[in-house]
Design a protein around this motif. Sequence first.
Motif, short mmCIF file in Angstrom:
data_model
loop_
_atom_site.label_atom_id
_atom_site.label_comp_id
_atom_site.label_asym_id
_atom_site.label_seq_id
_atom_site.Cartn_x
_atom_site.Cartn_y
_atom_site.Cartn_z
N GLU A 71 46.91 12.18 7.89
CA GLU A 71 47.41 13.35 8.61
C GLU A 71 48.86 13.64 8.24
O GLU A 71 49.24 14.80 8.04
CB GLU A 71 47.29 13.12 10.12
CG GLU A 71 45.84 13.14 10.62
CD GLU A 71 45.74 12.80 12.10
OE1 GLU A 71 46.76 12.37 12.67
OE2 GLU A 71 44.65 12.97 12.66
N GLU A 72 49.68 12.59 8.15
CA GLU A 72 51.07 12.77 7.75
C GLU A 72 51.15 13.32 6.33
O GLU A 72 51.98 14.19 6.03
CB GLU A 72 51.81 11.44 7.83
CG GLU A 72 52.05 10.94 9.24
CD GLU A 72 53.08 11.79 9.98
OE1 GLU A 72 53.95 12.37 9.33
OE2 GLU A 72 52.98 11.86 11.22
N THR A 73 50.28 12.80 5.46
CA THR A 73 50.27 13.26 4.07
C THR A 73 49.89 14.73 3.98
O THR A 73 50.53 15.52 3.27
CB THR A 73 49.30 12.41 3.23
OG1 THR A 73 49.71 11.06 3.27
CG2 THR A 73 49.27 12.88 1.79
N LEU A 74 48.84 15.13 4.70
CA LEU A 74 48.40 16.52 4.68
C LEU A 74 49.47 17.45 5.26
O LEU A 74 49.68 18.56 4.76
CB LEU A 74 47.09 16.67 5.45
CG LEU A 74 45.85 16.04 4.79
CD1 LEU A 74 44.66 16.12 5.74
CD2 LEU A 74 45.53 16.74 3.48
N LYS A 75 50.15 16.97 6.29
CA LYS A 75 51.23 17.77 6.88
C LYS A 75 52.35 17.98 5.87
O LYS A 75 52.87 19.09 5.71
CB LYS A 75 51.77 17.06 8.13
CG LYS A 75 52.88 17.82 8.83
CD LYS A 75 53.35 17.05 10.07
CE LYS A 75 54.51 17.77 10.75
NZ LYS A 75 54.98 17.01 11.94
N TYR A 76 52.70 16.91 5.18
CA TYR A 76 53.74 17.00 4.15
C TYR A 76 53.33 17.92 3.02
O TYR A 76 54.11 18.76 2.55
CB TYR A 76 54.07 15.61 3.61
CG TYR A 76 54.98 15.61 2.42
CD1 TYR A 76 56.34 15.87 2.57
CD2 TYR A 76 54.48 15.38 1.13
CE1 TYR A 76 57.19 15.88 1.47
CE2 TYR A 76 55.32 15.39 0.03
CZ TYR A 76 56.67 15.64 0.21
OH TYR A 76 57.50 15.66 -0.89
N VAL A 77 52.08 17.77 2.58
CA VAL A 77 51.58 18.62 1.49
C VAL A 77 51.59 20.08 1.90
O VAL A 77 51.97 20.96 1.13
CB VAL A 77 50.15 18.18 1.07
CG1 VAL A 77 49.52 19.21 0.15
CG2 VAL A 77 50.21 16.83 0.39
N GLY A 78 51.17 20.36 3.14
CA GLY A 78 51.18 21.74 3.63
C GLY A 78 52.58 22.33 3.61
O GLY A 78 52.78 23.49 3.19
N GLN A 79 53.57 21.55 4.04
CA GLN A 79 54.95 22.03 4.04
C GLN A 79 55.44 22.26 2.61
O GLN A 79 56.12 23.26 2.34
CB GLN A 79 55.85 21.01 4.74
CG GLN A 79 55.61 20.91 6.24
CD GLN A 79 56.42 19.80 6.88
OE1 GLN A 79 56.91 18.90 6.21
NE2 GLN A 79 56.55 19.86 8.20
N GLU A 80 55.10 21.35 1.71
CA GLU A 80 55.53 21.50 0.32
C GLU A 80 54.89 22.71 -0.34
O GLU A 80 55.55 23.45 -1.09
CB GLU A 80 55.18 20.23 -0.47
CG GLU A 80 56.05 19.03 -0.14
CD GLU A 80 57.48 19.23 -0.58
OE1 GLU A 80 57.72 19.39 -1.79
OE2 GLU A 80 58.37 19.26 0.29
#
Length: 259
Positions: A71-80
């Motif tokens: 979930e943290e990874t997907l959140k970061y990817v979405g922001q990027e």
Amino acid sequence: MTGTAQSMETSGNEIVIAILFGSLMLALIGVFMFVMVIFYQRRKIRHIREQQQLMAQYERSVLKAKVEIREETLKYVGQELHDNVGQVLSLIKLYLSRPQLQQKTDVTLLIDQAIRDIRSLAHTLNINRVDRYTLRDFIAQELAKVQKAGTMKISFAHEGFCEPADSQRRLMIIRIFQECINNILKHAEANQIFVKLATENGSCILSIADDGLGFDPEHGYRGTGLVNLHDRAKLIGGDIRIASSPGLGTSITLRIPQE
């Protein structure tokens, strides 16, 4: 003759009493041993059940940690994707629609940048990187993400080789680290984060400190999710210490046996 008969009768009675007493003692010893065996068996069964419950709790916590990391990874990817790749692609679209604005070389550079960003994100999406990188390298990558935001200064020091052999324990340590960083980002209003990874007396020590608002551990204990940190540290045989005061920042030290 009468005295002799009485003496023999007395001796016989004493022998009977001795036999009865011995039998009673043997019976008591037998009962005691039986009770001890039952007590030992019950204690053993209770210990096995406790171990099974602890293992099940550990497995649930590991699974939860994996989900949280995703979930943290997907959140970061979405922001990027929104903040970086999206903007680069928007510029490319603008340049292609109005070629008089820039030279072809600028568009090529932007395309190269978008490709690099997408490759980096694809790399970040791979959960198996937890196993492919050392604990030190993974922490450095996570801190680089925070550094990239430009809102905080990051200091990362490392001494010795701190690397749990078990990948599950490494994952739990990583998740504890991420939770600490997330708490700082959400609550601390800090300007700097100080992280140190070191070995000491056969233990792996991870310390995370900030110069933020701090809090009263007695009153802010549950609100900042610190109970979860203690539970996860306990599951991997570790110990976590939290020191904080209002206005003086927070320091968290995790000590894990390095096996």
